[in-house]
Design a protein around this motif. Structure first.
Motif, PDB file in Angstrom:
ATOM      1  N   THR A 193     -14.180 -12.627  -2.689  1.00 55.23           N
ATOM      2  CA  THR A 193     -15.046 -12.417  -1.525  1.00 55.23           C
ATOM      3  C   THR A 193     -16.364 -11.797  -1.963  1.00 55.23           C
ATOM      4  O   THR A 193     -16.379 -10.762  -2.639  1.00 55.23           O
ATOM      5  N   ARG A 253     -16.899 -15.364   2.661  1.00 56.08           N
ATOM      6  CA  ARG A 253     -15.882 -16.209   2.058  1.00 56.08           C
ATOM      7  C   ARG A 253     -16.124 -17.656   2.456  1.00 56.08           C
ATOM      8  O   ARG A 253     -16.541 -17.957   3.580  1.00 56.08           O
ATOM      9  N   GLU A 273     -18.979  -9.524  -6.113  1.00 61.23           N
ATOM     10  CA  GLU A 273     -17.757  -9.839  -5.371  1.00 61.23           C
ATOM     11  C   GLU A 273     -16.905  -8.593  -5.216  1.00 61.23           C
ATOM     12  O   GLU A 273     -17.121  -7.570  -5.886  1.00 61.23           O
ATOM     13  N   ASP A 283     -14.291 -21.472   2.633  1.00 55.53           N
ATOM     14  CA  ASP A 283     -13.032 -22.223   2.620  1.00 55.53           C
ATOM     15  C   ASP A 283     -13.371 -23.705   2.466  1.00 55.53           C
ATOM     16  O   ASP A 283     -13.500 -24.447   3.440  1.00 55.53           O
ATOM     17  N   SER A 310     -13.732 -19.743  -2.003  1.00 57.19           N
ATOM     18  CA  SER A 310     -13.337 -18.381  -2.401  1.00 57.19           C
ATOM     19  C   SER A 310     -11.825 -18.378  -2.571  1.00 57.19           C
ATOM     20  O   SER A 310     -11.080 -18.267  -1.593  1.00 57.19           O
ATOM     21  N   THR A 342     -15.743 -16.989  -7.334  1.00 57.37           N
ATOM     22  CA  THR A 342     -16.157 -18.036  -6.397  1.00 57.37           C
ATOM     23  C   THR A 342     -16.435 -19.326  -7.175  1.00 57.37           C
ATOM     24  O   THR A 342     -17.062 -19.293  -8.230  1.00 57.37           O
TER      25      THR A 342
END
Length: 667
Positions: free
Chosen positions: A175, A246, A142, A248, A169, A154
């Motif tokens: 990330t 990433r 990351e 969401d 993330s 994560t």
């Protein structure tokens, strides 16, 4: 392999060879079958214009990447059309010699599924991966965490109402950053994330996350993915789409968690498998043994270029010989170049041993025997660290050994360095890995009175003897005894490890104290790894190498061992095992080894069997016709497309005419 039938400027060098070149080629390839496959695939690539590397360093990033996609696609088409085996396909991709998305797909994504997936999951995902109906990458690192895997941010939170994990993330630093193939090519990512069920964090686990549509390749909803940007060097590693990723609150099926070692049930219960977590070590050993072989290959490419060019290039001279001398005749050149040649051979020998180590580990794992895993983990971690660090430095040293011309991309060396140097970081930062080796050595020493050390650490069982006896060498030829050499490296390693262990034992045992002593711990780990390299090279010599090459391999083995002894003389002297005079005797023996290598040097790099196409170097051409090809190559430079450079009227002419303030000037 020679790619042409022109005049051989190095014929005189080759005529001096004192060993069976063909037998050495077969040995370095790993056997007759491996040699035949390698030769066939190298020629296939060299003869296919699609795989040409000629203009790679001159391409803009977009063109460079698109060209790598073209080559990777053509390679896969060639594999299918010609019905190549898995081994042949691997060799073909190797000789294409361009970092690309297929590297991580075949090298990390597939092995991870094999190592961590259940049989059912393997049956689902592997057929798709093998026929490349999906393209996978390995998303662990990351933006804010690399080597510290336990610090990854994560999350994968289980939702029992939908039987799904929610990938998320939560921060910028969570990330995913650096995975090769992720930026533009991959359809799926093997994502390492924190597993959360019922608000409880169960630590890091692996998940297969779809990230791009299989219909039009667009990112899936709530997935942000792209390329992280241009890396160091010209072509180098810039053909690889290292990416960022990433999530969401992206939902994936529960079955997408790799569940060989742990399971989450439909009602959200976390269940550890009765299979030991060490089963995942097999994939790690496989990857690291490949890295060691790669180190030998990359270093051998740089050494081939430097040796051939050193035999072609002439500079200065002396009153005893008319004309200029070949650069390879100078002892200063030999003292920097020949140890690197020997190192490439040493790494190849150790790579062969690591293949057998991998086979042994897998057999033991299948029999639920995990007794050797701590030693194997330390061994593979340390060898990955040492070989990649030395190879990266060795490629740069070879560039320097080629003088000014080595700085040209036409030499092949700048791009080779840029493509290789990431190996010092991926699959574990090299310093962190050495500290893991040091922890293993400390634990082994603490248990030595109860548990007899095994494998590469077996010498620590003789710690008392190694701590009290000193080197008996009194004449130079005394060093020409492998048992004497081995004992020197064993004593140095044992004494360094014991010294730092004693220092820590006198303290509080805190982690802060460990950190305070990390420089000494790294030194002790490095000494242990250098011992492994020397001992395994010697073992290779003693296990049936063909008569026609044994003497040359012995010379290279002594060259490697003596150069390590001399380069680390401070450590050997500080431990008290050897004296300054004994080091001086080793230096004289090393010079004798250089004298034996000199007439064989060009043939010894010929034995690596690199085609001109694969080397991609005007300086390292098989025929030695360096200057003609440097000169012709200059005319391919785009700046030479016009006699008067674009920009002359706007910027050069005003300077030359002193008419900088004329109305037409655009300055």
């Amino acid at each position: 392999m020679q790619d042409g039938n022109g005049l051989d400027h190095l014929a005189g060098e080759r005529a001096m060879a004192q060993f069976d070149l063909q037998a050495m080629k077969v040995y370095l390839a790993g056997g007759q079958r491996e040699y035949e496959i390698s030769t066939k695939m190298a020629q296939l690539v060299a003869n296919d214009p699609v795989f040409s590397k000629e203009d790679r360093v001159r391409l803009a990033r977009k063109d460079l990447y698109k060209n790598s996609l073209r080559k990777a696609g053509h390679a896969w088409k060639t594999i299918l059309e010609k019905g190549l085996s898995e081994v042949e396909g691997l060799k073909l991709r190797h000789f294409v010699d361009e970092p690309t998305y297929t590297d991580l797909h075949w090298g990390m994504f597939i092995p991870a599924i094999k190592g961590q997936g259940t049989e059912e999951q393997q049956h689902k995902w592997l057929p798709l991966a093998y026929k490349m109906a999906i393209i996978g990458c390995y998303a662990q690192t990351e933006l804010g965490h690399g080597s510290n895997v336990q610090g990854l941010e994560t999350t994968a939170t289980f939702d029992p109402t939908t039987d799904e994990f929610i990938m998320h993330s939560p921060t910028v630093t969570s990330t995913k950053w650096w995975p090769g193939g992720l930026g533009k090519a991959s359809t799926h990512a093997l994502v390492y994330a924190r597993l959360i069920t019922d608000k409880k964090d169960h630590g890091i686990h692996a998940f297969i996350a779809p990230i791009r549509s299989l219909e039009d390749h667009t990112p899936l909803p709530n997935v942000t993915v792209g390329d992280i940007g241009v890396k160091f060097g010209n072509g180098g590693y810039n053909t690889m789409d290292n990416g960022f990723l990433r999530f969401d609150h992206v939902r994936i099926p529960r079955e997408n968690m790799l569940m060989r070692l742990a399971t989450v049930t439909k009602d959200g219960k976390y269940v550890r498998s009765n299979k030991p977590r060490q089963l995942g070590y097999g994939a790690m050993v496989f990857v690291r043994q490949g890295i060691v072989i790669d180190a030998s290959i990359y270093l051998s490419r740089a050494v081939t270029i430097a040796v051939r060019y050193s035999a072609v290039r002439r500079q200065f001279g002396n009153k005893d010989e008319p004309g200029e001398l070949q650069v390879i005749q100078y002892r200063t050149q030999q003292s920097r170049l020949f140890p690197l040649l020997a190192t490439a051979y040493a790494y190849r020998a150790v790579g062969f041993w690591m293949k057998s180590l991998y086979a042994d580990v897998m057999k033991r794992l299948n029999d639920n025997d995990f007794s050797t895993l701590p030693e194997v983990h330390a061994c593979t971690a340390g060898l990955k660290s040492i070989t990649t660090s030395v190879t990266a430095d060795g490629i740069e040293e070879c560039r320097k050994l080629c003088g000014g011309h080595g700085f040209l991309c036409a030499s092949g060396l700048p791009e080779l360095y840029a493509a290789y140097v990431p190996a010092c970081t991926y699959e574990g930062d090299n310093t962190i890995l050495l500290l893991q080796v040091a922890r293993f050595l400390l634990k082994t020493l603490s248990q030595v009175s109860k548990v007899r050390p095994v494998g590469t650490a077996a010498y620590l069982g003789n710690i008392k003897q190694l701590s009290t006896q000193n080197c008996k060498v009194s004449q130079g030829h005394d060093w020409l005894n492998t048992s004497v050499l081995l004992e020197a490296f064993e004593a140095r390693s044992a004494r360094q490890a014991a010294a730092v262990a004693l220092r820590l034992a006198k303290g509080s045992g805190s982690e802060a104290e460990f950190q305070e002593n990390t420089p000494e711990l790294v030194e002790s780990a490095r000494a242990h790894c250098q011992l492994i390299l020397v001992s395994k090279f010697i073992e290779q010599l003693q296990t049936g190498t063909p008569e026609g090459i044994r003497k040359q391999l012995e010379v290279l083995c002594y060259t490697y061992a003596f150069s390590q002894l001399i380069d680390n003389a401070g450590d050997f002297l500080a431990t008290g095992y050897v004296t300054g005079n004994q080091i001086a005797l080793a230096k004289e023996e090393l010079k004798h080894m250089f004298d034996k290598i000199r007439p064989n040097a060009v043939a010894l790099v010929d034995a690596f069997d690199h085609t001109d196409d694969y080397l991609g170097s005007a300086l390292g051409r098989y025929d030695g016709d360096v200057y003609t090809h440097l000169y012709k190559g200059a005319f391919k430079e785009s700046l030479n497309d016009t006699v008067v450079v674009d920009g002359y009227e706007e910027y050069l002419k005003p300077v030359l005419t002193q008419n900088l303030w004329a109305p037409h000037s655009k300055l």
